[in-house]
Write an enzyme that holds these catalytic residues in place. Structure first.
Site, PDB file in Angstrom:
ATOM      1  CB  SER A  62      -0.887   0.000   1.244  1.00 31.11           C
ATOM      2  OG  SER A  62      -0.075   0.191   2.399  1.00 31.11           O
ATOM      3  CG  ASP A  94      -3.965  -2.817  -1.402  1.00 32.73           C
ATOM      4  OD1 ASP A  94      -4.928  -2.987  -2.164  1.00 32.73           O
ATOM      5  OD2 ASP A  94      -4.034  -2.905  -0.162  1.00 32.73           O
ATOM      6  CG  HIS A  95      -6.558   0.574  -1.577  1.00 35.83           C
ATOM      7  ND1 HIS A  95      -7.863   0.733  -1.976  1.00 35.83           N
ATOM      8  CD2 HIS A  95      -6.548  -0.515  -0.775  1.00 35.83           C
ATOM      9  CE1 HIS A  95      -8.602  -0.223  -1.438  1.00 35.83           C
ATOM     10  NE2 HIS A  95      -7.835  -0.994  -0.716  1.00 35.83           N
ATOM     11  CG  HIS A 117     -10.576  -1.702   3.439  1.00 36.18           C
ATOM     12  ND1 HIS A 117     -11.246  -0.970   2.499  1.00 36.18           N
ATOM     13  CD2 HIS A 117      -9.701  -2.472   2.748  1.00 36.18           C
ATOM     14  CE1 HIS A 117     -10.799  -1.283   1.286  1.00 36.18           C
ATOM     15  NE2 HIS A 117      -9.856  -2.192   1.407  1.00 36.18           N
ATOM     16  CG  HIS A 119     -10.034  -4.194  -2.120  1.00 38.71           C
ATOM     17  ND1 HIS A 119      -8.876  -3.519  -1.869  1.00 38.71           N
ATOM     18  CD2 HIS A 119     -10.022  -4.461  -3.448  1.00 38.71           C
ATOM     19  CE1 HIS A 119      -8.196  -3.370  -2.985  1.00 38.71           C
ATOM     20  NE2 HIS A 119      -8.873  -3.932  -3.966  1.00 38.71           N
ATOM     21  N   GLY A 120     -11.084  -5.936   1.576  1.00 38.11           N
ATOM     22  CA  GLY A 120     -11.692  -6.006   2.904  1.00 38.11           C
ATOM     23  C   GLY A 120     -12.182  -7.390   3.268  1.00 38.11           C
ATOM     24  CG  ASN A 141      -7.217  -7.256  -1.860  1.00 39.28           C
ATOM     25  OD1 ASN A 141      -6.916  -8.056  -2.740  1.00 39.28           O
ATOM     26  ND2 ASN A 141      -7.196  -5.959  -2.037  1.00 39.28           N
ATOM     27  CB  ILE A 142      -6.091 -11.617   3.452  1.00 41.18           C
ATOM     28  CG1 ILE A 142      -7.328 -12.345   2.908  1.00 41.18           C
ATOM     29  CG2 ILE A 142      -5.871 -11.934   4.936  1.00 41.18           C
ATOM     30  CD1 ILE A 142      -7.222 -13.842   2.831  1.00 41.18           C
TER      31      ILE A 142
HETATM   32  P1  13P Z   1      -8.762  -6.378   5.302  1.00 44.65           P
HETATM   33  O1  13P Z   1      -8.667  -5.149   6.139  1.00 44.65           O
HETATM   34  O2  13P Z   1     -10.079  -7.047   5.423  1.00 44.65           O
HETATM   35  O3  13P Z   1      -7.633  -7.330   5.561  1.00 44.65           O
HETATM   36  O4  13P Z   1      -8.655  -5.925   3.758  1.00 44.65           O
HETATM   37  C1  13P Z   1      -7.407  -5.707   3.152  1.00 44.65           C
HETATM   38  C2  13P Z   1      -7.526  -5.032   1.837  1.00 44.65           C
HETATM   39  O5  13P Z   1      -8.568  -4.934   1.216  1.00 44.65           O
HETATM   40  C3  13P Z   1      -6.291  -4.489   1.277  1.00 44.65           C
HETATM   41  O6  13P Z   1      -6.540  -3.762   0.115  1.00 44.65           O
HETATM   42  O1  G3H Z   2      -6.819  -1.686   2.393  1.00 45.99           O
HETATM   43  C1  G3H Z   2      -5.778  -1.333   2.905  1.00 45.99           C
HETATM   44  C2  G3H Z   2      -4.774  -2.280   3.413  1.00 45.99           C
HETATM   45  O2  G3H Z   2      -5.235  -2.970   4.548  1.00 45.99           O
HETATM   46  C3  G3H Z   2      -3.490  -1.559   3.666  1.00 45.99           C
HETATM   47  O3  G3H Z   2      -3.516  -0.859   4.866  1.00 45.99           O
HETATM   48  O4  G3H Z   2      -2.796   1.437   4.290  1.00 45.99           O
HETATM   49  O5  G3H Z   2      -2.565   0.572   6.602  1.00 45.99           O
HETATM   50  O6  G3H Z   2      -1.089  -0.266   4.772  1.00 45.99           O
HETATM   51  P1  G3H Z   2      -2.438   0.295   5.145  1.00 45.99           P
HETATM   52 ZN    ZN Z   3      -8.422  -2.794   0.039  1.00 45.61          ZN
END
Ligand code: 13P
Ligand code: G3H
Ligand code: ZN
Length: 322
Positions: free
Chosen positions: A50, A83-84, A181, A224-225, A267-268
């Site tokens: 991320s 990610d994101h 998330h 996600h999430g 995503n985990i």
């Molecule tokens: P979680 O917070 O459920 O682990 O989701 C992670 C995620 O979507 C990262 O992009």
């Molecule tokens: O969806 C987000 C991921 O869980 C990443 O989290 O931005 O705290 O690294 P973070």
């Molecule tokens: Zn996510």
């Protein structure tokens, strides 16, 4: 084998009725725990980074850690994914800096603007052999410093997905069907309680997923999430000085079902954090005189590995698919 894109992985996952695990990485122990499990279970994997991870650990360190995993696990395909990605510049920096996949998350923008930003990232990424995940719909919860309240979340509108995918050219699409998330995915009043007093979350909107898949046949969908927030780890945290009341996740049977449908990437992140934190809390509670980081990071890494193994085998269905 060198780092790969997710194209072939998703094609096989779609056809085979399973999903690839996309696990967030922030340090060496997390990379090792995940990839050791994937290597032993012969599972393809997506390691994702991320904006917050890049700010914490530094882009180069993370790329080099993932490259080390590639050398240690030559027999499994590994994707390095952003990610994101919040904007074109961050995506470009990752594309130029060795990633094989990026997500542009313009899901909070109006539809036309989401298309415009995503299209720009897709053009640059495809010119450089990199694939792109985009998002339509808004998840609740906390992601990369952004908190979306439950009432501000919105399910993906299936009637928008064909236009979005055809206009942007994105390679996969993250949709909102009720996942969220973080470790507190639902408020107590969104849930019911079972006979043991444990919160039971509202079911995922499989009707939305099915409608999206009907409109995008063969196209890989991303969730996600999708942490399940294992209660054994919540208890471990709370039993050793932590305070995480009513942490609740997505039931694993629902993720398993999604993996058999068009969902190719799950995503985990939060589950890994819980396993690591619970293990370290327990370690210090039981051995308060210890101070060597290797001694407490070792069991934390081992528990991440076992958690990932469980996801690969029992939830994602991707064990043996490398
Ligand atoms: P979680 O917070 O459920 O682990 O989701 C992670 C995620 O979507 C990262 O992009
Ligand atoms: O969806 C987000 C991921 O869980 C990443 O989290 O931005 O705290 O690294 P973070
Ligand atoms: Zn996510």
């Amino acid at each position: 084998m060198p780092l790969v894109t997710s194209t072939e992985m998703f094609r096989k996952a779609y056809a085979g009725g399973y999903a690839i695990g996309a696990f967030n990485v922030n340090n060496m122990e997390i990379v090792q725990g995940i990839t050791e499990a994937c290597k032993e279970e012969k599972a393809p994997v997506i390691l994702q980074v991320s904006k917050g991870a890049r700010a914490y650990a530094n882009h180069t360190y993370l790329v080099k850690l993932v490259e080390a995993a590639v050398l240690e696990c030559p027999e499994i395909p590994i994707v390095l994914h952003l990610d994101h990605g919040p904007d074109f510049e961050t995506c470009k920096s990752c594309i130029d800096g060795g990633f094989t996949s990026v997500m542009i998350d313009a899901s909070s923008k109006p539809f036309e603007e989401n298309i415009e930003i995503t299209k720009k990232v897709v053009e640059y990424a495809h010119d450089h052999g990199v694939v792109v995940e985009a998002e339509l719909g808004t998840l609740a919860g906390i992601e990369d410093e952004v908190k979306v309240e439950a009432h501000a979340a919105s399910y993906t509108r299936p009637e928008e997905v064909e236009e979005f995918v055809s206009k942007t050219g994105c390679d996969s699409l993250a949709i909102a069907i009720g996942t969220s998330h973080g470790a507190y995915k639902f408020t107590a009043d969104q849930c019911t309680r079972n006979e043991k007093g444990i919160l039971v979350p509202p079911p995922l909107r499989f009707d939305v997923l099915e409608e999206v898949s009907k409109r995008l046949p063969g196209f890989p969908i991303v969730l996600h999430g999708s942490s399940s927030v294992p209660q054994e780890y919540v208890r471990m945290v709370n039993g050793h000085g932590g305070k995480m009341p009513d942490a609740v996740g997505i039931p694993e049977e629902q993720l398993r079902k999604a993996a058999t449908l068009s969902v190719c990437k799950i995503n985990i992140d939060s589950d890994l954090r819980l396993a690591m934190t619970g293990t370290i809390r327990q370690f210090f509670d039981e051995q308060p005189d210890k101070f060597d980081p290797r001694e407490y990071l070792k069991p934390a890494r081992a528990n991440i590995k076992e958690l990932v193994r469980h996801k690969l085998v029992d939830v994602l269905g991707c064990a043996g698919k490398a």
